[in-house]
Design a protein around this motif. Structure first.
Motif, PDB file in Angstrom:
ATOM      1  N   ILE A 213      29.899  50.467  45.208  1.00  0.00           N
ATOM      2  CA  ILE A 213      30.730  50.159  44.036  1.00  0.00           C
ATOM      3  C   ILE A 213      32.142  50.699  44.247  1.00  0.00           C
ATOM      4  CG2 ILE A 213      31.083  50.667  41.567  1.00  0.00           C
ATOM      5  CD1 ILE A 213      27.993  50.503  41.285  1.00  0.00           C
ATOM      6  N   LEU A 214      32.225  51.943  44.751  1.00  0.00           N
ATOM      7  CA  LEU A 214      33.531  52.582  44.936  1.00  0.00           C
ATOM      8  C   LEU A 214      34.388  51.873  45.977  1.00  0.00           C
ATOM      9  CD1 LEU A 214      35.234  55.146  44.178  1.00  0.00           C
ATOM     10  CD2 LEU A 214      34.266  56.206  46.208  1.00  0.00           C
ATOM     11  N   TRP A 215      33.753  51.507  47.105  1.00  0.00           N
ATOM     12  CA  TRP A 215      34.511  50.956  48.227  1.00  0.00           C
ATOM     13  C   TRP A 215      34.681  49.457  48.163  1.00  0.00           C
ATOM     14  CZ3 TRP A 215      37.484  53.274  51.684  1.00  0.00           C
ATOM     15  CH2 TRP A 215      37.343  54.655  51.832  1.00  0.00           C
ATOM     16  N   VAL A 216      33.679  48.761  47.641  1.00  0.00           N
ATOM     17  CA  VAL A 216      33.724  47.290  47.689  1.00  0.00           C
ATOM     18  C   VAL A 216      33.741  46.681  46.281  1.00  0.00           C
ATOM     19  CG1 VAL A 216      32.619  45.204  48.609  1.00  0.00           C
ATOM     20  CG2 VAL A 216      32.452  47.353  49.876  1.00  0.00           C
ATOM     21  N   GLY A 217      32.716  46.995  45.514  1.00  0.00           N
ATOM     22  CA  GLY A 217      32.537  46.344  44.211  1.00  0.00           C
ATOM     23  C   GLY A 217      33.753  46.443  43.300  1.00  0.00           C
ATOM     24  N   LEU A 218      34.161  47.677  43.046  1.00  0.00           N
ATOM     25  CA  LEU A 218      35.259  47.903  42.101  1.00  0.00           C
ATOM     26  C   LEU A 218      36.594  47.333  42.605  1.00  0.00           C
ATOM     27  CD1 LEU A 218      35.171  49.092  39.313  1.00  0.00           C
ATOM     28  CD2 LEU A 218      35.803  51.319  40.260  1.00  0.00           C
ATOM     29  N   PRO A 219      36.987  47.644  43.869  1.00  0.00           N
ATOM     30  CA  PRO A 219      38.255  47.051  44.341  1.00  0.00           C
ATOM     31  C   PRO A 219      38.250  45.527  44.330  1.00  0.00           C
ATOM     32  CG  PRO A 219      37.605  48.830  45.799  1.00  0.00           C
ATOM     33  CD  PRO A 219      36.459  48.596  44.862  1.00  0.00           C
ATOM     34  N   VAL A 220      37.138  44.922  44.771  1.00  0.00           N
ATOM     35  CA  VAL A 220      37.088  43.452  44.807  1.00  0.00           C
ATOM     36  C   VAL A 220      37.191  42.896  43.385  1.00  0.00           C
ATOM     37  CG1 VAL A 220      35.592  41.462  45.308  1.00  0.00           C
ATOM     38  CG2 VAL A 220      35.872  43.273  47.010  1.00  0.00           C
ATOM     39  N   TYR A 221      36.461  43.531  42.469  1.00  0.00           N
ATOM     40  CA  TYR A 221      36.512  43.088  41.067  1.00  0.00           C
ATOM     41  C   TYR A 221      37.953  43.210  40.532  1.00  0.00           C
ATOM     42  CZ  TYR A 221      36.194  43.374  36.003  1.00  0.00           C
ATOM     43  OH  TYR A 221      36.421  43.193  34.670  1.00  0.00           O
ATOM     44  N   LEU A 222      38.589  44.354  40.803  1.00  0.00           N
ATOM     45  CA  LEU A 222      39.940  44.583  40.282  1.00  0.00           C
ATOM     46  C   LEU A 222      40.966  43.644  40.926  1.00  0.00           C
ATOM     47  CD1 LEU A 222      39.747  48.463  40.159  1.00  0.00           C
ATOM     48  CD2 LEU A 222      39.916  46.967  38.175  1.00  0.00           C
ATOM     49  N   TRP A 223      40.805  43.378  42.243  1.00  0.00           N
ATOM     50  CA  TRP A 223      41.713  42.431  42.904  1.00  0.00           C
ATOM     51  C   TRP A 223      41.544  41.035  42.307  1.00  0.00           C
ATOM     52  CZ3 TRP A 223      40.458  44.353  48.501  1.00  0.00           C
ATOM     53  CH2 TRP A 223      41.292  45.430  48.813  1.00  0.00           C
ATOM     54  N   THR A 224      40.284  40.679  42.009  1.00  0.00           N
ATOM     55  CA  THR A 224      40.032  39.359  41.425  1.00  0.00           C
ATOM     56  C   THR A 224      40.744  39.248  40.074  1.00  0.00           C
ATOM     57  OG1 THR A 224      37.874  39.433  42.491  1.00  0.00           O
ATOM     58  CG2 THR A 224      38.192  37.706  40.853  1.00  0.00           C
ATOM     59  N   VAL A 225      40.619  40.313  39.271  1.00  0.00           N
ATOM     60  CA  VAL A 225      41.309  40.310  37.965  1.00  0.00           C
ATOM     61  C   VAL A 225      42.820  40.211  38.192  1.00  0.00           C
ATOM     62  CG1 VAL A 225      41.779  41.656  35.871  1.00  0.00           C
ATOM     63  CG2 VAL A 225      39.476  41.629  36.825  1.00  0.00           C
ATOM     64  N   ALA A 226      43.329  41.002  39.163  1.00  0.00           N
ATOM     65  CA  ALA A 226      44.778  40.987  39.457  1.00  0.00           C
ATOM     66  C   ALA A 226      45.215  39.592  39.887  1.00  0.00           C
ATOM     67  CB  ALA A 226      45.097  42.003  40.545  1.00  0.00           C
ATOM     68  N   TYR A 227      44.388  38.928  40.703  1.00  0.00           N
ATOM     69  CA  TYR A 227      44.725  37.579  41.162  1.00  0.00           C
ATOM     70  C   TYR A 227      44.842  36.617  39.974  1.00  0.00           C
ATOM     71  CZ  TYR A 227      44.096  32.873  42.925  1.00  0.00           C
ATOM     72  OH  TYR A 227      44.243  31.529  43.141  1.00  0.00           O
ATOM     73  N   PHE A 228      43.849  36.678  39.075  1.00  0.00           N
ATOM     74  CA  PHE A 228      43.894  35.767  37.924  1.00  0.00           C
ATOM     75  C   PHE A 228      45.068  36.091  37.005  1.00  0.00           C
ATOM     76  CE2 PHE A 228      39.461  34.807  39.146  1.00  0.00           C
ATOM     77  CZ  PHE A 228      39.632  33.436  39.284  1.00  0.00           C
ATOM     78  N   LYS A 229      45.393  37.368  36.896  1.00  0.00           N
ATOM     79  CA  LYS A 229      46.563  37.756  36.084  1.00  0.00           C
ATOM     80  C   LYS A 229      47.847  37.201  36.723  1.00  0.00           C
ATOM     81  CE  LYS A 229      44.655  39.782  32.720  1.00  0.00           C
ATOM     82  NZ  LYS A 229      44.716  39.064  31.418  1.00  0.00           N
ATOM     83  N   MET A 230      47.853  37.197  38.045  1.00  0.00           N
ATOM     84  CA  MET A 230      49.018  36.662  38.773  1.00  0.00           C
ATOM     85  C   MET A 230      49.132  35.155  38.540  1.00  0.00           C
ATOM     86  SD  MET A 230      51.246  38.063  40.801  1.00  0.00           S
ATOM     87  CE  MET A 230      52.514  37.556  41.926  1.00  0.00           C
ATOM     88  N   THR A 231      47.997  34.459  38.555  1.00  0.00           N
ATOM     89  CA  THR A 231      48.052  33.001  38.336  1.00  0.00           C
ATOM     90  C   THR A 231      48.495  32.680  36.910  1.00  0.00           C
ATOM     91  OG1 THR A 231      45.729  32.889  37.686  1.00  0.00           O
ATOM     92  CG2 THR A 231      46.200  32.506  40.004  1.00  0.00           C
ATOM     93  N   GLU A 232      48.243  33.618  35.994  1.00  0.00           N
ATOM     94  CA  GLU A 232      48.611  33.389  34.581  1.00  0.00           C
ATOM     95  C   GLU A 232      50.043  33.825  34.282  1.00  0.00           C
ATOM     96  OE1 GLU A 232      45.761  35.696  32.452  1.00  0.00           O
ATOM     97  OE2 GLU A 232      44.095  34.406  33.031  1.00  0.00           O
ATOM     98  N   LYS A 233      50.668  34.504  35.243  1.00  0.00           N
ATOM     99  CA  LYS A 233      51.999  35.069  35.005  1.00  0.00           C
ATOM    100  C   LYS A 233      53.037  33.962  34.783  1.00  0.00           C
ATOM    101  CE  LYS A 233      54.657  38.711  34.840  1.00  0.00           C
ATOM    102  NZ  LYS A 233      54.433  39.757  33.856  1.00  0.00           N
ATOM    103  N   GLN A 234      53.823  34.132  33.723  1.00  0.00           N
ATOM    104  CA  GLN A 234      54.880  33.177  33.412  1.00  0.00           C
ATOM    105  C   GLN A 234      56.207  33.923  33.280  1.00  0.00           C
ATOM    106  OE1 GLN A 234      53.839  30.162  30.342  1.00  0.00           O
ATOM    107  NE2 GLN A 234      51.900  31.241  30.212  1.00  0.00           N
ATOM    108  N   VAL A 235      57.277  33.160  33.223  1.00  0.00           N
ATOM    109  CA  VAL A 235      58.604  33.768  33.066  1.00  0.00           C
ATOM    110  C   VAL A 235      58.747  34.352  31.670  1.00  0.00           C
ATOM    111  CG1 VAL A 235      61.066  33.265  32.932  1.00  0.00           C
ATOM    112  CG2 VAL A 235      59.715  32.380  34.801  1.00  0.00           C
TER     113      VAL A 235
END
Lengths: 276, 252
Positions: free
Chosen positions: B230-252
């Motif tokens: 969870i510490l090394w893989v699960g949590l970072p992958v989950y958080l990166w996925t959230v970050a990616y979707f937040k990036m796709t939603e980012k607007q001016v």
């Protein structure tokens, strides 16, 4: 091709900027996007780039949904915004940093345009005047050779010779597969450049015609006194007399006064549209 | 999801050209600060030597403090509408933009910091005034790196979501989320262990959930790899996925 279908957009829940906006733009034309302040001209350009997302409807450019910000599409679009932030580096470094994103970037064309605009390539961007910065970004935008070039008030801040240079530079490099959209209030600066006029009002496209059609169908006449004849659809005071719009009956294409046309359309869009 | 290593390289190259000066000043400041911190105790009259704990403590402080600060400003362009417009319209995918910036904070910075600490430590060691860089703390280090990976990824999400005052806003939001989680955990604990509670007060001091000590040991053996995963893989992958979707939603 740019295809906007049923576009709805608003910044807040209370006010809607665009409602069921429809627009299709074809290759090989320079479009003039006109409208009063706050009608959403800049917003529309940002929507095309995927910088804002529609509340409803769909915007596709060459089949790509703009919301996805597909890099293959973005490398074929250059957006010259009205405001921009330039880093504290030389123009040469700026080109080195930005040009790899545009596969069709032409370095010699950039140098040539910069020379025309009399801007030194080794100059530091942050030390340039507003007009010089604008010239640099315009030169960069044209040199990208992108299929789509969106410009928001490109002539703002340019001196008088530069405005004419800008027109020449833009026209000389224009290709048949390109779509250029220029959003502006400075219609006079671009009178001989724009090939198609789009006017936005109250969240809708109220006018969308080619200048060639307007030249055939409309006649812009100057007179010392106001002519109230039955064929006159619009008339306004200008220095030294009046200018009026009437149907073109002599069969010869005339010159279109875009500023007068804009005022006429805003004043009575139905009357102008009926003439065409 | 569009991925091109050429574009990622162009993004990194662009950052190094545009931010050359701040990066250089930042690096010089970092080196100067570490040297200053290491030199300061030597000015004391009763100075003996720089102990292992000294290096470890400051290394963790710089990794977590400096790293998270860097994460909070990594999308510097988002501070202004014009900056957002220019960065988001760059011809690179949302993933490529996120990935290139993640590299700085999650990979480059920890590597650079480790290298700097080792170099400066070697300097003091050569003068004979320092103990070893790391001792028994080595066991804890990999967990700290893991924690940094997750904390840094969380901060990346905040850096994408918030345009201004990323640090203070992240602190408030994280504090609120933490509080909510604690309340939920307490309530769940209260419900599960209802037999041992009167109201919200526990009536038993020693509650043995497991009858046999071996069972507890076995459970630990099973849970530890899971926790590491969870510490090394699960949590970072989950958080990166959230970050990616937040990036796709980012607007001016």
């Amino acid at each position: 091709m740019i295809d906007i279908q049923n576009l709805k957009f608003s910044y807040s829940r209370k006010t809607t900027l665009f409602e069921n906006l429809e627009l299709q733009l074809q290759e090989g034309k320079i479009y003039g996007l006109l409208g009063k302040n706050g009608t959403g001209k800049s917003t529309l350009l940002k929507l095309l780039l995927g910088l804002h997302f529609p509340k409803d409807g769909l915007i596709t450019i060459d089949g790509h949904n703009s919301v996805k910000r597909n890099p293959n599409l973005l490398e074929d679009i250059f957006f010259l915004s009205e405001d921009y932030e330039l880093p504290n580096i030389s123009i040469a470094s700026y080109v080195k940093a930005q040009s790899p994103f545009y596969p069709k970037f032409d370095h010699s064309k950039f140098a040539e345009i910069l020379k025309t605009f009399e801007v030194e390539k080794e100059a530091i961007l942050s030390q340039l005047s507003y007009g010089q910065k604008k010239k640099t970004v315009i030169a960069f935008g044209i040199a990208t050779n992108t299929k789509y070039l969106f410009m928001d008030e490109p002539t703002n801040g340019l001196d008088i010779p530069s405005k004419s240079q800008f027109r020449k530079v833009l026209l000389s490099g224009f290709r048949d597969d390109q779509i250029i959209i220029i959003s502006t209030h400075q219609i006079r600066d671009l009178n001989q450049l724009i090939e198609s006029v789009i006017i936005i009002e109250d969240g809708k496209i109220i006018f969308n015609k080619d200048v060639s059609v307007l030249e055939e169908k409309l006649s812009f006449n100057k007179s010392l006194s106001q002519d109230n004849g039955p064929s006159i659809v619009y008339s306004e005071l200008m220095p030294g007399g009046y200018i009026s719009i009437a149907p073109n009956t002599n069969g010869e294409p005339g010159e279109v006064e875009l500023e007068v046309l804009f005022n006429a359309v805003i004043n009575n869009p139905k009357a102008i549209n009926q003439l065409i | 999801m569009e991925v091109s290593f050429k574009r990622i390289k162009s993004l990194i190259q662009r950052d190094f050209i545009i931010y050359k000066k701040p990066l250089t000043y930042g690096l010089i400041s970092l080196i100067a600060l570490i040297i200053f911190i290491a030199w300061l105790p030597t000015t004391s009259g009763n100075f003996n030597r720089l102990y292992t704990d000294f290096w470890f403590g400051w290394y963790i402080t710089f990794l977590l403090g400096g790293g998270l600060l860097l994460c909070s400003i990594i999308f510097w362009e988002f501070k202004s509408a014009t900056g957002r417009m220019q960065y988001l319209s760059l011809p690179a995918s949302n993933f490529e933009k996120l990935f290139s910036r993640s590299l700085y904070v999650l990979i480059f910075y920890p590597l650079l910091l480790t290298g700097l600490f080792l170099m400066i430590y070697s300097l003091f060691r050569s003068m004979g005034i320092s103990d070893s860089f790391i001792g028994h703390q080595a066991v804890a280090l990999k967990y700290i790196w893991g924690a940094y990976l997750s904390l840094g990824s969380t901060m990346l999400i905040y850096a994408i979501v918030f345009n201004n005052y990323v640090g203070p806003k992240s602190f408030i939001v994280s504090g609120f989320i933490y509080l909510v989680c604690v309340i939920i955990a307490v309530l769940i604990f209260r419900i599960i262990m209802s037999d041992f509670f009167v109201g919200m007060t526990m009536t038993h001091d020693n509650v043995m959930i497991f009858d046999e000590e071996k069972k507890l040991e076995n459970m630990g053996k099973t849970l530890l790899p899971l926790a590491k995963f969870i510490l090394w893989v699960g949590l970072p992958v989950y958080l990166w996925t959230v970050a990616y979707f937040k990036m796709t939603e980012k607007q001016v």
